[in-house]
Write a protein that holds these residues in place. Structure first.
Motif, PDB file in Angstrom:
ATOM      1  N   ALA A  56       0.803  -1.222   0.000  1.00 54.25           N
ATOM      2  CA  ALA A  56       0.000   0.000   0.000  1.00 54.25           C
ATOM      3  C   ALA A  56       0.836   1.272   0.000  1.00 54.25           C
ATOM      4  O   ALA A  56       0.433   2.288  -0.566  1.00 54.25           O
ATOM      5  CB  ALA A  56      -0.942   0.003   1.205  1.00 54.25           C
ATOM      6  N   ALA A  57       1.999   1.232   0.625  1.00 59.44           N
ATOM      7  CA  ALA A  57       2.757   2.467   0.806  1.00 59.44           C
ATOM      8  C   ALA A  57       3.653   2.803  -0.371  1.00 59.44           C
ATOM      9  O   ALA A  57       3.950   3.974  -0.615  1.00 59.44           O
ATOM     10  CB  ALA A  57       3.598   2.382   2.081  1.00 59.44           C
ATOM     11  N   TYR A  58       4.098   1.784  -1.107  1.00 58.71           N
ATOM     12  CA  TYR A  58       5.105   2.043  -2.141  1.00 58.71           C
ATOM     13  C   TYR A  58       4.770   1.414  -3.487  1.00 58.71           C
ATOM     14  O   TYR A  58       4.703   2.112  -4.512  1.00 58.71           O
ATOM     15  CB  TYR A  58       6.465   1.545  -1.653  1.00 58.71           C
ATOM     16  N   THR A  59       4.537   0.101  -3.525  1.00 55.35           N
ATOM     17  CA  THR A  59       4.420  -0.609  -4.801  1.00 55.35           C
ATOM     18  C   THR A  59       3.265  -0.101  -5.647  1.00 55.35           C
ATOM     19  O   THR A  59       3.440   0.276  -6.811  1.00 55.35           O
ATOM     20  CB  THR A  59       4.261  -2.123  -4.552  1.00 55.35           C
ATOM     21  N   ILE A  60       2.065  -0.096  -5.078  1.00 58.89           N
ATOM     22  CA  ILE A  60       0.878   0.340  -5.829  1.00 58.89           C
ATOM     23  C   ILE A  60       0.955   1.824  -6.195  1.00 58.89           C
ATOM     24  O   ILE A  60       0.739   2.199  -7.357  1.00 58.89           O
ATOM     25  CB  ILE A  60      -0.402   0.014  -5.042  1.00 58.89           C
ATOM     26  N   PRO A  61       1.243   2.729  -5.229  1.00 61.90           N
ATOM     27  CA  PRO A  61       1.314   4.147  -5.616  1.00 61.90           C
ATOM     28  C   PRO A  61       2.352   4.425  -6.695  1.00 61.90           C
ATOM     29  O   PRO A  61       2.108   5.231  -7.600  1.00 61.90           O
ATOM     30  CB  PRO A  61       1.683   4.843  -4.297  1.00 61.90           C
ATOM     31  N   MET A  62       3.524   3.760  -6.616  1.00 64.65           N
ATOM     32  CA  MET A  62       4.569   3.981  -7.615  1.00 64.65           C
ATOM     33  C   MET A  62       4.090   3.567  -9.002  1.00 64.65           C
ATOM     34  O   MET A  62       4.289   4.293  -9.993  1.00 64.65           O
ATOM     35  CB  MET A  62       5.818   3.181  -7.222  1.00 64.65           C
ATOM     36  N   ALA A  63       3.441   2.386  -9.101  1.00 61.39           N
ATOM     37  CA  ALA A  63       2.990   1.890 -10.405  1.00 61.39           C
ATOM     38  C   ALA A  63       1.877   2.759 -10.980  1.00 61.39           C
ATOM     39  O   ALA A  63       1.885   3.084 -12.174  1.00 61.39           O
ATOM     40  CB  ALA A  63       2.520   0.442 -10.267  1.00 61.39           C
TER      41      ALA A  63
END
Length: 255
Positions: A56-63
């Motif tokens: 939730a904090a990095y992978t999804i927002p980055m993509a």
């Protein structure tokens, strides 16, 4: 279909069957409407995607951020859940795709692709006796209190299974469903945890240290799944293919 009970009503057994069919019919109609609209303008569709809290904090927002630089009008309907719940929601059609770690093996009604693999590392309080080590083994933590996800979470199973294979059952006095809460409890000195390294990419919680594991098998695949019985709508198919290309480029850059 209904049984009246005072001012309330409840479904009869036949009513429950009818209700389930109506839900499926409504979903088919809604998907047909969305499909027609998206084929008319696929750059204005909606992506329905699920993910676990560890992404939730990095992978999804980055993509999503990278994708919307190319397709700024695509909308996202985001659902957070745990591993098996997300698989079932994809199968039922509640969401169209989900990011999962690890990618499920052969399973009916879903298909998937590996996006990347990641290390699982130890997160320890700064005053832990092993805090100055350059790397440790899981077995070094057998006397420690663990802070983990509750039973039913796949990361919990990965960690407890690894401990059992090494001959000890981890002591787990703290169980929480949120990755940030796990970090917070370790930061407060209440225990240790094993955690995907990507969840620490931005910063370490205060008063903690991250230590690599010598246990080489403590890696997990991260992938994306969708239903094998339904086609993704145009915007969703674009995002699915984008995810594969995006993380492939990142992996090549890391190498």
């Amino acid at each position: 279909l209904f049984i009246r009970e005072g001012r309330n009503v409840r479904l009869t057994p036949i009513g429950k069957i009818f209700y389930e069919h109506m839900k499926k019919a409504s979903m088919v109609i809604e998907n047909a409407r969305r499909e027609v609209m998206e084929y008319r303008d696929p750059e204005k569709g909606t992506v329905h995607i699920g993910f676990p809290s560890s992404m939730a904090a990095y992978t999804i927002p980055m993509a999503i951020s990278a994708f919307r630089r190319v397709y700024p009008n695509v909308k996202f309907n985001l659902t957070q859940g745990f591993y098996y719940q997300l698989i079932e929601r994809v199968i039922k059609g509640d969401i169209s795709m989900a990011l999962l770690a690890p990618l499920p093996g052969n399973r009916e009604k879903i298909r998937g692709d590996i996006l990347f693999s990641e290390n699982i590392v130890a997160l320890l309080p700064m005053d832990h006796p092993l805090a100055d080590r350059s790397e440790i083994e899981i077995n070094d933590l057998k006397q420690d209190a663990f802070v983990l996800f509750p039973e039913g979470f796949i990361l919990r199973s990965i960690i407890t299974d690894a401990c059992l294979k090494l001959g000890f059952e981890p002591n787990i006095p703290f169980e929480v469903e949120d990755i940030d809460s796990i970090k917070g409890l370790v930061s407060a000195g209440l225990g240790v945890t094993l955690i995907p390294e990507i969840t620490l990419v931005d910063h370490l919680p205060r008063n903690t240290v991250k230590i690599p594991l010598r246990d080489s098998y403590m890696r997990r695949t991260v992938g994306v799944i969708s239903s094998s019985e339904r086609q993704l709508l145009p915007a969703e198919q674009r995002f699915y293919e984008f995810l594969k290309q995006f993380f492939n480029r990142i992996e090549r850059y890391k190498d």
